[in-house]
Each structure stands twice: as structure tokens, then as C-alpha cells.
Design a protein around this motif. Structure first.
Motif, PDB file in Angstrom:
ATOM      1  N   GLU A 140       0.864  -1.180   0.000  1.00 17.49           N
ATOM      2  CA  GLU A 140       0.000   0.000   0.000  1.00 17.49           C
ATOM      3  C   GLU A 140       0.904   1.233   0.000  1.00 17.49           C
ATOM      4  OE1 GLU A 140      -4.057   1.482   2.232  1.00 17.49           O
ATOM      5  OE2 GLU A 140      -2.452   0.625   3.444  1.00 17.49           O
ATOM      6  N   SER A 148      -6.838   3.540  -1.778  1.00 18.61           N
ATOM      7  CA  SER A 148      -5.437   3.188  -1.555  1.00 18.61           C
ATOM      8  C   SER A 148      -4.732   2.996  -2.898  1.00 18.61           C
ATOM      9  CB  SER A 148      -5.319   1.898  -0.732  1.00 18.61           C
ATOM     10  OG  SER A 148      -5.851   2.083   0.566  1.00 18.61           O
ATOM     11  N   TRP A 150      -1.930   0.831  -4.634  1.00 20.08           N
ATOM     12  CA  TRP A 150      -1.246  -0.434  -4.407  1.00 20.08           C
ATOM     13  C   TRP A 150      -0.205  -0.709  -5.486  1.00 20.08           C
ATOM     14  CZ3 TRP A 150      -1.930  -3.317  -0.065  1.00 20.08           C
ATOM     15  CH2 TRP A 150      -3.074  -3.057   0.711  1.00 20.08           C
TER      16      TRP A 150
END
Length: 210
Positions: A140, A148, A150
Motif C-alpha cells: 500500500e 489506496s 497499491w
């Protein structure tokens, strides 16, 4: 009947001739002669210059494609009209412009890759969601509210190597490797919606799947 067909043919030919002449009347064009044949270089662009070359026939114009033009005008330095010479130079610079554009895109991708590698320097192995039975994991890299960012990474000698960015921004993502070697991701957003992604190229790209 025969006379009618002839008249219809003449009418269509006249309409085509009028259309061609109207195009050349309103567009920025430059006539020139090369090896005894008459040509026009026509600017078909509106905001940016976009030149095309036409060969003059008796009453029609034949448009030359790029390869035909390269074979025809092998030595434009012999032209005395400097304006035409400059326009032809711009026209024949098309392939170089494409190459430059491709190179710029490649450079941008390379710079993006470097920046993502720089981001990963702030993370260690303990920040990785490891995917079982594989050298791969999920990091993350950033979070903003319910979204988020990633990164899909490969762990080699306890170092994180960037492979790609996950196209989903759900805060809860997990991965697994299928029996046939596919990389599968399960992405759950804050509302409980679940989306699945798969990669068939070792994590270079991820596509939605059922």
C-alpha cells in the motif's frame, strides 16, 4: 439509354472535378514541378500543419501516400522553390516525428518507473502483503480516505522490486496464485463490494475477471 449513361458519367466526373478544385481553392496549396510533372503540396491541417502531396493529371489529382512520395522525391535539394522545399522537408519529417513521439512516451514510462522505485525505498519487507507460495506481494504505497494506491512487487533478496500498479484502489486487497500460474487479486472496497483481477503476464498487467 446510352446517351443518358454518358451524361450521368460526365455529371459525376464534373462533380468530382469541382470538388477537387474547391478543395484546392480554399486550402493553402503550393504548385511545383518535379522531373517534368506537376504536383501540389497541400496543407490539409487546420490548427497544425499537415501536408499532403497530389500529382496533377489532365483534369484530376492523384494523392500520393507517404511511401510513394518518398520514392518520387528522392532529391528535393534540386528544387528552386525554397517554400516548397521547406514544406516537403516538414512532410518527410513525419516518420521522425512518430519516432520522437514514441521515444518521448517511452521516456515518460521510464521516469514513472523510476519514481515508483523511489517510493518503494521508504518501504521494507514488513510492509508487504506477501502472496503465499510466490515471491510476489502487495504494498500500500499511499492512502487517501477510502482509496489506496497499491503496488505489485517481487521480493528478491529481501528487496522490493516494482512490477506494476494495481488498477483498483480498494483499501483491502489480497492475492493468490492459481494452480495454472495465474495471479489472482481480490479487492474489497469500504462498501463491501468485491472485484477480482487476474494477471497472465507475471503481474505486468491486471484485468478484471469474474
Amino acid at each position: 439509354m446510352f446517351i443518358s449513361l454518358v451524361l450521368i458519367g460526365i455529371m459525376f466526373l464534373s462533380a468530382y472535378f469541382i470538388l477537387i478544385m474547391s478543395i484546392f481553392a480554399f486550402k493553402d496549396n503550393e504548385p511545383f514541378t518535379y522531373k517534368g510533372e506537376k504536383y501540389y503540396i497541400l496543407n490539409e491541417g487546420w490548427l497544425d500543419d499537415d501536408y499532403e502531396i497530389y500529382r496533377k493529371k489532365i483534369i484530376t489529382m492523384d494523392k500520393l501516400n507517404f511511401d510513394e512520395a518518398k520514392k518520387t522525391f528522392k532529391n528535393i535539394s534540386n528544387l528552386t522553390n525554397e517554400d516548397v522545399k521547406d514544406k516537403l522537408s516538414l512532410y518527410f519529417d513525419k516518420d521522425k516525428q512518430i519516432i520522437r513521439s514514441q521515444k518521448t512516451t517511452a521516456d515518460e514510462k521510464s521516469e514513472s518507473y523510476l519514481s515508483e522505485k523511489e517510493i518503494l525505498k521508504d518501504f521494507s519487507l514488513r510492509d508487504v502483503k506477501l502472496i503465499a507460495n510466490s515471491p510476489y506481494g502487495l504494498v500500500e504505497a499511499d492512502r487517501a480516505g477510502a482509496r489506496s494506491r497499491w503496488f505489485f512487487v517481487e521480493v528478491i533478496d529481501n528487496k522490493l522490486n516494482f512490477i506494476s500498479e494495481i488498477p483498483d484502489t480498494s483499501p483491502d486487497i489480497s492475492g493468490e496464485i492459481s494452480d495454472d500460474g495465474l495471479i489472482l487479486l481480490r479487492c474489497k472496497d469500504v462498501n463491501g463490494n468485491i472485484d477480482f483481477y487476474k494477471s497472465e503476464d507475471l503481474g505486468q498487467t491486471f484485468k478484471p475477471t469474474d
